[in-house]
Design a protein around this motif. Structure first.
Motif, mmCIF file in Angstrom:
data_model
loop_
_atom_site.group_PDB
_atom_site.id
_atom_site.type_symbol
_atom_site.label_atom_id
_atom_site.label_comp_id
_atom_site.label_asym_id
_atom_site.label_seq_id
_atom_site.Cartn_x
_atom_site.Cartn_y
_atom_site.Cartn_z
ATOM 1 N N UNK A 57 33.313 42.327 49.381
ATOM 2 C CA UNK A 57 34.446 41.510 48.946
ATOM 3 C C UNK A 57 35.553 41.530 49.993
ATOM 4 N N UNK A 58 35.729 42.647 50.655
ATOM 5 C CA UNK A 58 36.759 42.747 51.691
ATOM 6 C C UNK A 58 36.439 41.857 52.889
ATOM 7 N N UNK A 59 35.152 41.552 53.110
ATOM 8 C CA UNK A 59 34.770 40.708 54.252
ATOM 9 C C UNK A 59 34.842 39.220 53.939
ATOM 10 N N UNK A 60 34.911 38.868 52.653
ATOM 11 C CA UNK A 60 34.950 37.447 52.295
ATOM 12 C C UNK A 60 36.321 36.865 52.590
ATOM 13 N N UNK A 61 36.365 35.606 53.032
ATOM 14 C CA UNK A 61 37.662 34.984 53.279
ATOM 15 C C UNK A 61 38.393 34.711 51.974
ATOM 16 N N UNK A 62 39.703 34.737 52.035
ATOM 17 C CA UNK A 62 40.526 34.450 50.873
ATOM 18 C C UNK A 62 40.971 32.991 50.959
ATOM 19 N N UNK A 63 40.679 32.177 49.938
ATOM 20 C CA UNK A 63 41.086 30.775 49.993
ATOM 21 C C UNK A 63 42.606 30.637 49.882
ATOM 22 N N UNK A 64 43.149 29.726 50.665
ATOM 23 C CA UNK A 64 44.589 29.436 50.634
ATOM 24 C C UNK A 64 44.775 27.932 50.524
ATOM 25 N N UNK A 65 45.928 27.523 50.025
ATOM 26 C CA UNK A 65 46.181 26.093 49.881
ATOM 27 C C UNK A 65 46.311 25.401 51.226
#
Length: 139
Positions: A57-65
């Motif tokens: 989970x730490x390696x997954x990108x975080x979606x942003x607007x």
């Protein structure tokens, strides 16, 4: 064990971790020693699967607007003369300097790459830099 996984990774991910735990346990079951504590063994596997989940989970990108416009500034490239001097170093010094500074490896990683001790890798990099500084210093 399922309560442990829910507490560790949340309800949504607990199902997947639960399944992965038992798949790993089934695969490793033949290697389990007689008289082992099976509950503790399976809980250890569950704990490791929960840790794997957190790492993934730490390696997954975080979606942003919106993606901010950030200017990329590359470091200025060293001139050809500098690289020629690096290439002219003795093989062990050259490898240590390149791996440590161009490759951004630690001295321990350089030691593994060069099949030597960490102290020898540190010394080779130091001597290589010392030689380069002596050649480039305005005297």
């Amino acid at each position: 064990m399922f309560r442990f996984l829910v507490a560790s990774v949340g309800r949504e991910a607990a199902d997947d971790c639960f399944q992965e735990t038992f798949l790993a346990a089934l695969k490793a079951w033949p290697k389990l020693r007689a008289g082992s504590n099976e509950r503790a063994w399976v809980m250890t596997i569950a704990h490791r699967k929960a840790m794997d989940h957190h790492r993934a989970r730490a390696r997954r990108p975080v979606p942003v607007e919106e993606v901010p416009e950030v200017a990329v500034h590359d470091a200025p490239l060293a001139d050809d003369e500098t690289w020629a001097r690096v290439r002219a170093l003795p093989p062990k010094m050259k490898a240590a300097v390149l791996l440590r500074y161009a490759g951004d490896l630690t001295h321990a990683e350089v030691a593994v790459a060069l099949s030597c001790s960490e102290e020898a890798a540190r010394r080779s990099a130091h001597e290589g830099l010392k030689r380069l500084r002596a050649q480039m210093s305005p005297t």
